[in-house]
Design a protein around this motif. Structure first.
Motif, PDB file in Angstrom:
ATOM      1  N   HIS A  91      20.412  -1.656  25.609  1.00 10.66           N
ATOM      2  CA  HIS A  91      19.157  -1.803  26.339  1.00 10.66           C
ATOM      3  C   HIS A  91      19.378  -1.945  27.837  1.00 10.66           C
ATOM      4  O   HIS A  91      18.864  -1.156  28.624  1.00 10.66           O
ATOM      5  CB  HIS A  91      18.397  -3.026  25.807  1.00 10.66           C
ATOM      6  CG  HIS A  91      17.165  -3.338  26.626  1.00 10.66           C
ATOM      7  ND1 HIS A  91      16.031  -2.552  26.596  1.00 10.66           N
ATOM      8  CD2 HIS A  91      16.912  -4.352  27.497  1.00 10.66           C
ATOM      9  CE1 HIS A  91      15.133  -3.068  27.416  1.00 10.66           C
ATOM     10  NE2 HIS A  91      15.634  -4.160  27.977  1.00 10.66           N
ATOM     11  N   VAL A  92      20.143  -2.977  28.234  1.00  9.19           N
ATOM     12  CA  VAL A  92      20.365  -3.196  29.661  1.00  9.19           C
ATOM     13  C   VAL A  92      20.997  -1.961  30.285  1.00  9.19           C
ATOM     14  O   VAL A  92      20.579  -1.476  31.338  1.00  9.19           O
ATOM     15  CB  VAL A  92      21.259  -4.440  29.875  1.00  9.19           C
ATOM     16  CG1 VAL A  92      21.570  -4.609  31.358  1.00  9.19           C
ATOM     17  CG2 VAL A  92      20.568  -5.681  29.337  1.00  9.19           C
ATOM     18  N   ALA A 156       7.504  -2.407  15.862  1.00 10.38           N
ATOM     19  CA  ALA A 156       8.819  -3.006  16.065  1.00 10.38           C
ATOM     20  C   ALA A 156       8.801  -3.968  17.249  1.00 10.38           C
ATOM     21  O   ALA A 156       9.380  -5.052  17.206  1.00 10.38           O
ATOM     22  CB  ALA A 156       9.868  -1.916  16.273  1.00 10.38           C
ATOM     23  N   ARG A 157       8.132  -3.566  18.316  1.00  5.80           N
ATOM     24  CA  ARG A 157       8.085  -4.438  19.506  1.00  5.80           C
ATOM     25  C   ARG A 157       7.185  -5.652  19.296  1.00  5.80           C
ATOM     26  O   ARG A 157       7.369  -6.675  19.929  1.00  5.80           O
ATOM     27  CB  ARG A 157       7.604  -3.631  20.705  1.00  5.80           C
ATOM     28  CG  ARG A 157       8.678  -2.649  21.200  1.00  5.80           C
ATOM     29  CD  ARG A 157       8.181  -1.734  22.271  1.00  5.80           C
ATOM     30  NE  ARG A 157       9.261  -0.893  22.779  1.00  5.80           N
ATOM     31  CZ  ARG A 157       9.121   0.398  23.077  1.00  5.80           C
ATOM     32  NH1 ARG A 157       7.942   0.986  22.923  1.00  5.80           N
ATOM     33  NH2 ARG A 157      10.159   1.102  23.538  1.00  5.80           N
ATOM     34  N   ALA A 182      13.669  -2.062  14.795  1.00  7.54           N
ATOM     35  CA  ALA A 182      13.608  -3.423  15.344  1.00  7.54           C
ATOM     36  C   ALA A 182      13.811  -3.366  16.844  1.00  7.54           C
ATOM     37  O   ALA A 182      14.590  -2.550  17.356  1.00  7.54           O
ATOM     38  CB  ALA A 182      14.661  -4.315  14.697  1.00  7.54           C
ATOM     39  N   ALA A 183      13.084  -4.218  17.538  1.00 10.40           N
ATOM     40  CA  ALA A 183      13.271  -4.337  18.983  1.00 10.40           C
ATOM     41  C   ALA A 183      14.618  -4.988  19.268  1.00 10.40           C
ATOM     42  O   ALA A 183      15.026  -5.930  18.593  1.00 10.40           O
ATOM     43  CB  ALA A 183      12.144  -5.181  19.586  1.00 10.40           C
ATOM     44  N   ASP A 196      12.678  -7.952  32.298  1.00  9.15           N
ATOM     45  CA  ASP A 196      11.225  -7.897  32.157  1.00  9.15           C
ATOM     46  C   ASP A 196      10.739  -6.597  31.521  1.00  9.15           C
ATOM     47  O   ASP A 196       9.533  -6.420  31.313  1.00  9.15           O
ATOM     48  CB  ASP A 196      10.560  -8.061  33.531  1.00  9.15           C
ATOM     49  CG  ASP A 196      10.858  -9.427  34.130  1.00  9.15           C
ATOM     50  OD1 ASP A 196      11.073 -10.358  33.330  1.00  9.15           O
ATOM     51  OD2 ASP A 196      10.892  -9.548  35.369  1.00  9.15           O
ATOM     52  N   ARG A 197      11.646  -5.679  31.257  1.00  3.94           N
ATOM     53  CA  ARG A 197      11.218  -4.411  30.678  1.00  3.94           C
ATOM     54  C   ARG A 197      10.791  -4.563  29.221  1.00  3.94           C
ATOM     55  O   ARG A 197      11.168  -5.511  28.542  1.00  3.94           O
ATOM     56  CB  ARG A 197      12.357  -3.390  30.754  1.00  3.94           C
ATOM     57  CG  ARG A 197      12.727  -2.984  32.174  1.00  3.94           C
ATOM     58  CD  ARG A 197      13.820  -1.944  32.124  1.00  3.94           C
ATOM     59  NE  ARG A 197      15.045  -2.480  31.534  1.00  3.94           N
ATOM     60  CZ  ARG A 197      16.027  -1.739  31.054  1.00  3.94           C
ATOM     61  NH1 ARG A 197      15.931  -0.424  31.059  1.00  3.94           N
ATOM     62  NH2 ARG A 197      17.110  -2.295  30.561  1.00  3.94           N
ATOM     63  N   SER A 198       9.988  -3.602  28.779  1.00  7.48           N
ATOM     64  CA  SER A 198       9.662  -3.551  27.358  1.00  7.48           C
ATOM     65  C   SER A 198      10.949  -3.324  26.577  1.00  7.48           C
ATOM     66  O   SER A 198      11.799  -2.530  27.006  1.00  7.48           O
ATOM     67  CB  SER A 198       8.676  -2.416  27.107  1.00  7.48           C
ATOM     68  OG  SER A 198       8.409  -2.315  25.728  1.00  7.48           O
TER      69      SER A 198
END
Length: 861
Positions: A91-92, A156-157, A182-183, A196-198
């Motif tokens: 993600h990052v 999922a989110r 899954a998130a 702070d991103r989705s």
């Protein structure tokens, strides 16, 4: 005339006898017809009931199989998505090397779990990572799935706060498929700071093709499990997939024991009926012949009784052919009849149990069987689950059906359901336990913890939670493979279970994360004694394929009610204490304290500020000159990074470098340092080089060679004027990979020096193997010169070793004239330290080397 009298006298009697015989015969035929009809009806009813029961059971197992598949996929995607490392690398910043090359989220998901598709969808719903049939591909998830996935991503989110994955049945290429999503979150890792991103979403896709469905059916005892076609619709053996059957339906072929029973029983009854009809025709024909029909009727009656006995025998054969055994008991609860199937199913002797009490054989969990059958106002038909012990001493489970007889007592059937009950127990066990180690999973841990907390533990008798994480486990997976890692986890699980008492709980909650719940601990000393025993047990060598593997553990401890009274708080505090244990050098334990949470928050603030500082120019470079000891000539300088925080002031590298390494910012920080240092050094005199420290993490990831090659090109500096300083930690974790990278760096033309030489345990072997140009004597040897004469000998030996290997030897930490004098005496090549020069900012260093200050140098990083 007289000769005819007897004949005339017999005629009325004969006619009366014939009429009587016919009437009796018709009554007997009617009775037999009723018997045949009742037998046929009973056989059809029993067959239909058997088929209906089998169909209900097969539908139950089919539905349970799909639910289990969904639960398994949700659990699998949850283990991968709610993981700090996955958050950082998926993600990052999307890191295909970490995900695919290192097999963290790669080929094993196809080979081990059979997932045809693995996708990572970022915060703007773009597919940034895809693995199809175990191969890395560049394809959008929606294109491969041939449909929109917006609804799956939204659901999922929505589960990000509760760490709840979602599943959905869809159709891919005309074949049903199950998608688990899954998130991606940091999970319980306190070292990972969420942005702070989705959140990005991790998706696993399992295609339910014919082979997959057939395998699932075999595991749950369902024959012919397949995708339903139009011809299958309208039957009862249908299970819709997804809401309103959006992904189609499943069809299977339930076993038809009733059909087999009818195939055997109805022909027998038909043959018996045919025989009776034939017998009736013969009797009537002979009865019309005369008075002798009475004798024929009597003979026929005898034959009819024999046929009835034969019919009963045949019906008894039908009963014996079924899978159940039939029983009868009298009013004293003693067996009066047991079918022959009793011996086949139970292995017990019929003769031994005829006349014995039913309670001596069968028992229920709710009391004796006679008490259960004696309940007033019960239904006419009773069904109860019983237990008995077979001839092998093993407990078996049977479902008993009973109906009261009008003459007193009961009769019924018994069905062995041991395998069915064991299968249900197995399904329940797997839902609450880890499939690899057999330990309780998060679900069981939560239930156990909630139950213990409801008992309100006290200060004198607290509930203790140990959060345990393995140290040095990742190299086992990287070097020996995941199969070896699984064997290590199994061995560690066994050792942990051996260390706790009955009533305590050991659960596996992640890859190498365990949680222990202690319920009867009276003092902190007792907890520490257990922690010491746990670490000692885990540290014992583990033999994997004739190779000894060593791991250790760090432990965080939280207690209720001292630290928290809620399960989630207790888990979080134990994780915070675990983080402190790892920060304290690992292989130790820490009790939770109130200020730990503040430290974590403070560390996360520093991480956020450091991220801002790298992007917005709050970092500064200082240069500490390095001199040739023989003639005092400057030969170069070491680049040292400084952070001038706008609120906190100057922050030491000892504070923010570890934070950068743990958070993944070290790559951005190192890029800035190398690029800025090279751009400044390009303006220095050609006789001066610049030295830059590298973090061991840069050898594991970050494309070090490509980054350095671009910086050298952009800055225009001669690669021979760049020196990279590395520590022994680089070689300790992956010697082969480090050696390959270092040879590539040497081909670029840069110099490589070993920093902090003398502090490791295998430095000599590294100097012989790795392409070093120089080594730096750790400052600790010079600092202790006044206290230990042995350090002087060590310095002399290191200098001699460097000379023998044609390496440039540099001494760090020259603080006094005595230090410089000693180093001259042993012919040390170069040195740096406060006695020679403190680190200088760029303006002071430019003035020292005689070049004009310039503000035009900016880093492109």
């Amino acid at each position: 005339m007289s000769n005819n009298l007897p004949s005339i006298a017999r005629s009325p009697i004969d006619r009366s006898s014939v009429a009587l015989a016919r009437a009796s015969l018709f009554k007997f035929v009617g009775l037999l017809a009723g018997v045949f009809f009742l037998a046929s009806y009973s056989l059809v009813y029993l067959a239909h009931d058997l088929d209906r029961t089998e169909e209900v059971q097969s539908a139950f197992y089919t539905k349970k199989a799909m639910q289990s598949l969904e639960k398994s996929m949700r659990s699998t995607v949850k283990d991968y998505a709610f993981w700090g490392d996955a958050y950082k690398h998926l993600h990052v910043e999307m890191d295909p090397d970490w995900a695919y090359v290192r097999q963290n989220v790669g080929t094993t998901l196809y080979t081990d779990f059979g997932f045809r598709g693995v996708f990572v969808v970022n915060d703007v719903n773009r597919t940034v990572y895809a693995v199809l049939k175990g191969e890395l591909k560049s394809v959008e998830a929606e294109k491969w799935l041939e449909q929109s996935i917006d609804a799956i991503l939204v659901k999922a989110r929505e589960g990000v706060e509760t760490e709840t994955p979602t599943t959905a049945f869809i159709v891919v290429g005309g074949i049903p498929a199950l998608v688990a999503a899954a998130a991606i979150t940091p999970g319980t890792d306190p070292t990972v700071v969420s942005d702070d991103r989705s959140p990005s979403v991790l998706m696993f896709v399992d295609i339910l093709d014919s082979a997959k469905l057939e395998a699932i059916g075999r595991n749950y005892g369902v024959d012919g499990l397949r995708v339903a076609t139009s011809g299958d619709m309208g039957t009862t053996s249908i299970l819709p997939l997804g809401e309103n059957g959006i992904a189609g339906s499943l069809h299977w072929s339930p076993s038809r024991p009733g059909l087999r029973l009818l195939a055997l029983g109805l022909p027998l009854i038909g043959v018996a009926a045919l025989l009776v009809c034939l017998m009736t025709w013969v009797i009537l024909r002979r009865a019309t012949a005369g008075a002798q029909a009475l004798d024929a009727s009597y003979t026929s009656l005898q034959s009819g009784r024999a046929a009835l006995a034969t019919s009963e025998a045949r019906f008894r054969d039908v009963v014996e052919a079924s899978s159940d055994w039939v029983w009868e008991i009298d009013a004293d609860w003693r067996f009066t009849y047991l079918s022959e199937r009793f011996e086949d199913v139970t292995g017990l002797s019929r003769d031994a149990w005829i006349g014995a009490a039913m309670d001596d054989l069968l028992s229920t969990e709710l009391g004796s069987l006679s008490q259960w059958l004696s309940i007033p106002n019960r239904l006419p038909a009773i069904s109860v689950q019983c237990r008995y012990v077979d001839t092998k001493g093993q407990e078996r489970i049977t479902r008993l059906s009973a109906r009261e007889m009008t003459c007193g007592g009961f009769r019924g059937t018994a069905t062995d359901v041991t395998e069915e009950v064991e299968a249900r127990r197995r399904i329940e066990f797997l839902s609450q336990h880890d499939a690899l180690t057999g330990l309780p999973n998060r679900t069981r841990l939560q239930e156990f913890l909630d139950g213990k907390l409801k008992a309100l533990p006290t200060v004198k008798h607290p509930l203790v939670m140990l959060s345990l994480d393995l140290d040095r486990f990742k190299p086992v997976n990287d070097l020996l493979g995941h199969a070896a890692g699984d064997r290590v986890l199994n061995e560690v699980s066994s050792r942990l279970a051996d260390c706790v008492r009955h009533g305590d709980l050991v659960a596996r909650v992640g890859g190498d994360e365990f949680v222990l719940i202690l319920t009867d601990v009276s003092s902190q000393e007792e907890v520490e004694a257990l922690c010491r025993r746990l670490i000692e047990s885990i540290e014992r060598p583990i033999e994997i394929d004739e190779q000894e593997v060593f791991v250790s553990a760090s432990i965080g401890i939280a207690m209720a009610p001292n630290d928290a009274r809620e399960a989630t708080e207790l888990l979080r505090y134990a994780d915070i204490a675990l983080y402190e244990a790892k920060a304290g050098g690992r292989n130790t334990w820490r009790f939770y304290a109130g200020d730990m949470n503040e430290k974590i928050i403070e560390r996360r603030r520093l991480e956020s500020d450091l991220r801002f500082a790298i992007k917005h120019g709050e970092l500064r470079l200082h240069f500490q000159p390095r001199y040739r000891i023989a003639d005092g000539q400057m030969v170069g300088a070491e680049a040292l990074v400084r952070w001038q925080h706008p609120e906190r002031g100057l922050i030491s590298p000892d504070t923010f470098i570890p934070i950068a390494e743990e958070s993944g910012l070290i790559l951005s920080l190192s890029n800035w340092v190398i690029d800025t240092a090279c751009r400044y050094a390009a303006r220095w005199p050609d006789s001066l080089f610049v030295s830059v420290n590298l973090s061991p993490i840069e050898f594991k990831r970050g494309n070090l060679v490509e980054r350095l090659q671009k910086i050298l090109f952009d800055s225009g500096i001669d690669p021979a004027r760049v020196e990279l300083e590395i520590t022994e930690n680089v070689m300790l974790e992956d010697a082969e990979g480090a050696l390959e990278i270092m040879h590539t760096l040497k081909r670029l033309g840069v110099r490589i020096s070993m920093d902090d030489f003398g502090t490791g345990y295998s430095s000599l072997s590294y100097l012989r193997t790795f392409p070093f140009d120089g080594l730096k004597i750790d400052r600790s040897f010079l600092n202790r010169l006044g206290d230990s004469e042995g350090d002087e000998s060590i310095i002399q030996a290191i200098v001699g070793l460097g000379c023998a290997l044609s390496l440039t030897v540099t001494a760090e930490g020259i603080e006094t004239a005595e230090h410089l004098k000693l180093l001259k005496a042993v012919s040390c090549d170069e040195g740096q330290g406060y006695f020679l020069s403190r680190p200088l900012d760029t303006g002071a260093f430019n003035a020292l080397v005689g070049i004009r200050e310039s503000t035009g140098i900016k880093s492109n990083v």
